[in-house]
Design a protein around this motif. Sequence first.
Motif, PDB file in Angstrom:
ATOM      1  N   CYS A 271     -45.535  63.520   7.695  1.00 16.28           N
ATOM      2  CA  CYS A 271     -44.246  62.401   8.261  1.00 16.28           C
ATOM      3  C   CYS A 271     -44.604  62.497   6.810  1.00 16.28           C
ATOM      4  O   CYS A 271     -43.901  61.168   7.026  1.00 16.28           O
ATOM      5  N   SER A 272     -44.830  63.155   5.077  1.00 17.38           N
ATOM      6  CA  SER A 272     -44.365  62.000   4.253  1.00 17.38           C
ATOM      7  C   SER A 272     -43.698  62.943   3.569  1.00 17.38           C
ATOM      8  O   SER A 272     -43.761  63.692   2.360  1.00 17.38           O
ATOM      9  N   ASN A 273     -42.415  62.495   4.354  1.00 21.44           N
ATOM     10  CA  ASN A 273     -40.771  62.619   3.642  1.00 21.44           C
ATOM     11  C   ASN A 273     -40.309  61.657   3.008  1.00 21.44           C
ATOM     12  O   ASN A 273     -39.119  62.171   2.895  1.00 21.44           O
ATOM     13  N   GLY A 274     -40.990  60.700   2.556  1.00 25.87           N
ATOM     14  CA  GLY A 274     -39.501  59.480   2.458  1.00 25.87           C
ATOM     15  C   GLY A 274     -39.109  59.763   0.640  1.00 25.87           C
ATOM     16  O   GLY A 274     -39.614  60.054  -0.315  1.00 25.87           O
ATOM     17  N   ILE A 275     -38.310  59.071   0.711  1.00 31.56           N
ATOM     18  CA  ILE A 275     -37.785  58.641  -0.650  1.00 31.56           C
ATOM     19  C   ILE A 275     -38.666  57.639  -0.841  1.00 31.56           C
ATOM     20  O   ILE A 275     -39.324  57.768  -2.155  1.00 31.56           O
ATOM     21  N   LEU A 276     -39.304  56.744  -0.623  1.00 35.50           N
ATOM     22  CA  LEU A 276     -40.620  55.704  -0.828  1.00 35.50           C
ATOM     23  C   LEU A 276     -42.460  56.419  -0.056  1.00 35.50           C
ATOM     24  O   LEU A 276     -42.039  56.761   0.951  1.00 35.50           O
ATOM     25  N   LEU A 277     -42.782  55.791  -1.106  1.00 42.26           N
ATOM     26  CA  LEU A 277     -44.126  56.196  -0.485  1.00 42.26           C
ATOM     27  C   LEU A 277     -44.428  54.970   0.736  1.00 42.26           C
ATOM     28  O   LEU A 277     -43.205  54.164   0.834  1.00 42.26           O
ATOM     29  N   ALA A 278     -45.419  55.244   1.487  1.00 46.25           N
ATOM     30  CA  ALA A 278     -45.544  54.419   3.013  1.00 46.25           C
ATOM     31  C   ALA A 278     -45.172  53.071   2.079  1.00 46.25           C
ATOM     32  O   ALA A 278     -45.059  51.734   2.767  1.00 46.25           O
ATOM     33  N   ASP A 279     -46.257  51.998   1.057  1.00 46.22           N
ATOM     34  CA  ASP A 279     -46.020  51.314   0.844  1.00 46.22           C
ATOM     35  C   ASP A 279     -45.606  50.170  -0.510  1.00 46.22           C
ATOM     36  O   ASP A 279     -45.659  49.304  -0.905  1.00 46.22           O
ATOM     37  N   SER A 280     -44.654  51.485  -0.223  1.00 45.03           N
ATOM     38  CA  SER A 280     -43.812  51.316  -1.787  1.00 45.03           C
ATOM     39  C   SER A 280     -42.342  50.711  -1.971  1.00 45.03           C
ATOM     40  O   SER A 280     -41.933  51.151  -1.083  1.00 45.03           O
ATOM     41  N   ASP A 281     -42.041  50.167  -2.801  1.00 44.23           N
ATOM     42  CA  ASP A 281     -40.270  49.753  -3.076  1.00 44.23           C
ATOM     43  C   ASP A 281     -39.573  49.902  -4.307  1.00 44.23           C
ATOM     44  O   ASP A 281     -38.521  50.426  -4.678  1.00 44.23           O
ATOM     45  N   LYS A 282     -40.519  51.077  -4.695  1.00 48.77           N
ATOM     46  CA  LYS A 282     -39.484  51.857  -6.001  1.00 48.77           C
ATOM     47  C   LYS A 282     -40.581  53.327  -5.538  1.00 48.77           C
ATOM     48  O   LYS A 282     -41.732  53.821  -5.819  1.00 48.77           O
ATOM     49  N   SER A 283     -39.455  54.478  -6.559  1.00 51.13           N
ATOM     50  CA  SER A 283     -39.734  55.564  -6.688  1.00 51.13           C
ATOM     51  C   SER A 283     -38.697  56.487  -8.039  1.00 51.13           C
ATOM     52  O   SER A 283     -37.490  55.267  -8.127  1.00 51.13           O
ATOM     53  N   ALA A 284     -39.299  57.437  -8.646  1.00 45.89           N
ATOM     54  CA  ALA A 284     -38.304  57.972  -9.278  1.00 45.89           C
ATOM     55  C   ALA A 284     -37.094  58.456  -8.220  1.00 45.89           C
ATOM     56  O   ALA A 284     -35.865  58.623  -8.715  1.00 45.89           O
ATOM     57  N   LYS A 285     -37.296  58.742  -7.471  1.00 45.32           N
ATOM     58  CA  LYS A 285     -36.545  60.271  -6.317  1.00 45.32           C
ATOM     59  C   LYS A 285     -35.682  58.488  -5.493  1.00 45.32           C
ATOM     60  O   LYS A 285     -33.967  58.976  -5.594  1.00 45.32           O
ATOM     61  N   LEU A 286     -35.578  57.215  -5.536  1.00 40.86           N
ATOM     62  CA  LEU A 286     -35.050  56.223  -5.302  1.00 40.86           C
ATOM     63  C   LEU A 286     -33.803  56.017  -5.875  1.00 40.86           C
ATOM     64  O   LEU A 286     -33.025  56.155  -6.231  1.00 40.86           O
ATOM     65  N   SER A 287     -34.723  56.135  -7.475  1.00 41.23           N
ATOM     66  CA  SER A 287     -33.709  55.822  -8.538  1.00 41.23           C
ATOM     67  C   SER A 287     -32.507  56.853  -8.663  1.00 41.23           C
ATOM     68  O   SER A 287     -31.440  56.560  -8.988  1.00 41.23           O
ATOM     69  N   GLU A 288     -33.062  57.865  -7.902  1.00 46.04           N
ATOM     70  CA  GLU A 288     -31.788  59.371  -8.398  1.00 46.04           C
ATOM     71  C   GLU A 288     -31.116  59.138  -7.273  1.00 46.04           C
ATOM     72  O   GLU A 288     -29.737  58.962  -7.686  1.00 46.04           O
ATOM     73  N   VAL A 289     -31.185  58.374  -5.871  1.00 48.81           N
ATOM     74  CA  VAL A 289     -30.466  58.545  -4.598  1.00 48.81           C
ATOM     75  C   VAL A 289     -29.907  57.336  -5.346  1.00 48.81           C
ATOM     76  O   VAL A 289     -28.593  56.953  -4.756  1.00 48.81           O
ATOM     77  N   LYS A 290     -30.187  56.414  -5.712  1.00 45.96           N
ATOM     78  CA  LYS A 290     -28.750  55.019  -6.336  1.00 45.96           C
ATOM     79  C   LYS A 290     -27.696  55.615  -6.784  1.00 45.96           C
ATOM     80  O   LYS A 290     -26.883  55.387  -6.998  1.00 45.96           O
ATOM     81  N   HIS A 291     -28.765  56.161  -7.801  1.00 44.19           N
ATOM     82  CA  HIS A 291     -27.109  56.985  -9.089  1.00 44.19           C
ATOM     83  C   HIS A 291     -26.230  57.708  -8.407  1.00 44.19           C
ATOM     84  O   HIS A 291     -25.648  57.585  -8.735  1.00 44.19           O
ATOM     85  N   GLU A 292     -26.474  58.524  -6.909  1.00 41.36           N
ATOM     86  CA  GLU A 292     -25.475  59.217  -6.744  1.00 41.36           C
ATOM     87  C   GLU A 292     -24.286  59.104  -6.174  1.00 41.36           C
ATOM     88  O   GLU A 292     -23.926  59.229  -5.603  1.00 41.36           O
ATOM     89  N   PHE A 293     -25.819  57.333  -5.312  1.00 45.12           N
ATOM     90  CA  PHE A 293     -24.987  56.969  -3.910  1.00 45.12           C
ATOM     91  C   PHE A 293     -23.982  55.590  -4.345  1.00 45.12           C
ATOM     92  O   PHE A 293     -23.466  55.330  -4.131  1.00 45.12           O
ATOM     93  N   SER A 294     -23.994  55.379  -6.255  1.00 45.73           N
ATOM     94  CA  SER A 294     -23.202  54.351  -6.550  1.00 45.73           C
ATOM     95  C   SER A 294     -21.948  54.283  -5.939  1.00 45.73           C
ATOM     96  O   SER A 294     -21.011  56.105  -6.626  1.00 45.73           O
TER      97      SER A 294
END
Length: 954
Positions: free
Chosen positions: A558-581
């Motif tokens: 159940c832990s397949n998130g771009i983000l950990l359960a309680d955070s709002d930053k991650s390296a995965k999210l930075s990559e997503v942000k870049h690719e989705f720009s």
Amino acid sequence: MFKPEFLEDVKYFNVGTLPPFSDHKSQYKKTSLNGMWDIAVYDNPSCVPEEVYNGLVSNLTFSTIKVPSHIQLAGFDEPQYVNQQYPWAGKENLTPPSIPKKDNKVAIYKKSVNLSADNLKDRVHIVFEGAESCMALYVNGHYVGYREDSFTPNVFDIKEFLFEGVNEIVAIVPRFCKGSWFEDQDFWRFSGLFRPVYLVYPPKTYIEDIEVNYLLHPNDVDIDVSVKVAGNLENPSLFFSLKGDGVDCESLANTFRVKDIKRWNCEVPTLYTLSVELYDEGKLIDTTATKIGFREIKIEKNVVLLNGKRLIFHGVNRHEFSSVNGRAMSEEEIRSDLLLLKKNNVNAIRTSHYPNQSCFYDMCDELGIYVIDEMNLETHGTWQFEELSNRTDNCIPGSKEEYTPLLLDRAKAMLVRDRLHPCILFWSCGNESWDGEVIKHISDYFKSEDPSRLVHYESVLVTSKWRDVSDVESQMYTKPSDVASFIEEHPERPFMLCEYNHAMGNSCGGLHIYTELEEKYESYFGGFIWDFRDQNIKIGDYVYSGMHTKFPNDDDFCSNGILLADSDKSAKLSEVKHEFSPIKIYIDKENSKVKVENKRMFSATDDHQFSISYLEDGKTFEIEKISLVVEPGSTGYFDIKSPSYFIDRVGEIVVKVSYDEIFSTTCSIRESKAIDTKNPLNNIINDIMVMGSDLSTATVLTRKIEGLPNAILINNKNIIKSKFKIETWRAPVNNDLPNMNVLRWMSYKLASLYSYCDKIEEDNGKILSSIKFGPYQANTTQTYYDNNSFDIEIEPPHFPSDLPCFGLSFALSDEFDTINYYGNVTGEAYSDRKESSILSYNTLKVKDSFTNYVKPQECGNLTDLRYIEIVNKEGHGLRIKTNSIFEGSIIPYDSHELEEAKHIEDLPKHKYNYVRILHGQCGVGGDDSWGACVHDEFLYHGPKEKMIVNIKII
Ligand code: GAL
Ligand code: MG
């Protein structure tokens, strides 16, 4: 009366409720029933005293519970997480529509509500926005009705059962009913009243439902508002108005034309307020004011067009889930999720795999987020094993028509509630529920009821006979090259990925290979990453994942998130942000030019500012602002300074170009011209090889049996806690086991664990050693210099296969807790997840370099390193470079410790910080987490030449 047998009766799924209605906004008085309720919980329906079904609860012993919540998180049942299997698997052998006889907690909820004569003047409705898995309602001992479908509202007209004074509301909420067979989503299996509950007091005659259809012209719109009125009036009339954004239009007729309308889209989500007033004999009876928007989605040839422009989903799948409240999310939590996604260039959400709370759609309308609204239907466990044996007879719903009414009830509840929302572009017939007549009926219902939207269903699950159930080809986890071949072989339909780039643990490698498909194929319209956030519960500092839940469970899946359960930053999210720009910037260093691609559909680049920064060795020394307007869908250029401009500077020159917070990129335009001056030293070499420029301040010791340093003494104090070794291992990331990386890599685990020096000698003040590590051997040379630094030179052996990584590792005492480095500063990165790299100088604490994946694994890797320092609070420590740009990490654990720990609390509590200096490392993969290989180009094969690590004592 309600009877427990109804829970298994396919015909009994909705009795006594009001028909679904749109979530238009009224101003009726409301009484919130959120807050504390009485609760009594029984193991299963047969344990519930018979009198309860007759409406009598006065003999029960109640505890209390907060509504909304799940009984499993309030201590009345054990939480459970399962993916495909049903939660009763291995415990009760059931076939649909039977339900568990033993373990099926039934919660009896009770609330007293004091009503005045004024409350009872007109109508009284009670709304349960979400009751899982179903609910039977009693008011003052009278049975009112029953409904299933955990994810759409249950609304009852209860006026006739109420009186002035204290009234008793009772809801019987079993954990499972036959509807649970259709709720086999990959999520925590909760139950209870988990969404808001309230009383609402509409007038005797009121606006029950609003449907808006419209036809868009280039600038205008023809609107057709259908209003359903409940109740009777002598001489009713309606009055309509549409206001906002320069529009002010009124009409007595329900069809009217509005001029100069702006179309809603994710870039500029223009909304207008539609007011509907109901009059009787000229007297105002009811009024509503709802935000609506206008947009057109259609397929032309094989391309999906939104307002006439090619649409691309840069989406995520999102479970409505918070680490604090589970699915009982507060509005604030929902809004903060959406703001975060918007800020990170995500433009679409698939409500995997059920309708969300109503407020979610209001927020998506307002913020500009496209939605695939998915109905609550998944029957994964009925076909997952059958599929392997080519049998599908137990699949439901299939063509088993007895389930059609029950499922159409769900489809209708979603469509009617949500259809006023411009954000919804697709209705989805559910997830992973195979094919057959029933899904076809659902799709037909969506298409006939709402031709203004498209219909989605994952196509790989359906045989060609049922292909038209979905208006588009939608697949999940197809590898990028297979997407390309599919599109080439089947160019006739638009193609999307309803799930891709499985973000479990340290993953999301290769996202850019998917975004490249957007350029290649017009019919490809993007997809939805799986998924937004780890579904884990945090209580205090402790994170509970699926593995802590009752049997059977599916562990940490159940832990397949771009983000950990309680955070709002991650390296995965930075990559997503870049690719989705939607704005892409390319620096062309040969021609000192910058190219800007504005991939937005409707907005030029005048809403933000471009800037250029020049950095020397990672530190900014000059910033320029650029004004450039690039029209939507166009490309623009501007110049940067050429390297010759920086003739007086000796460091590496990097140019960074940003479009405010939306997109940044860097490019090294000139290498460093700085020269290190250092002279080799002769050293004292005995049994222990002692070396150093100044023996009292900095000494390095190498024991002969080890061949590599085992102590570094600064002021006679050894800072090394684990000796230097050749490193060939990483703690497997979630993807490494199923894709068999670890099996191919076994010998590198041994090589990382067991090493021995079989030969050591001194040669002109250098130490030459031969190190055996596992089945491999390498010659090393240590050279000491007069600037308090030393080199360790390693001649790499030939490795028989790709390997996790190669380099050196050692540990320091945790007094050395600060990392200063010059390299990619976007956070942990890997060869297949570093498109978002930004070259700069950065400083961070070791503890912040560690990522708390619920299953500990490789993390914290920094790439594009020019140097890395690890220092204590006085600034003393080590500064490390190698003979090429390198990778590495400094985290509080060794790779084997990480690997051993099943869950974060299993990690040792020691006080060491582990330094890994790597020539390179394998990518993390991410096409899926059940076998997809790391793409060939991101496999790591070891250095071709000597690796020279220079360590300076500072
Ligand atoms: C998909 C499914 C998702 C989730 C994912 C794995 O097959 O639709 O709900 O289970 O796999 O994380
Ligand atoms: Mg599933």
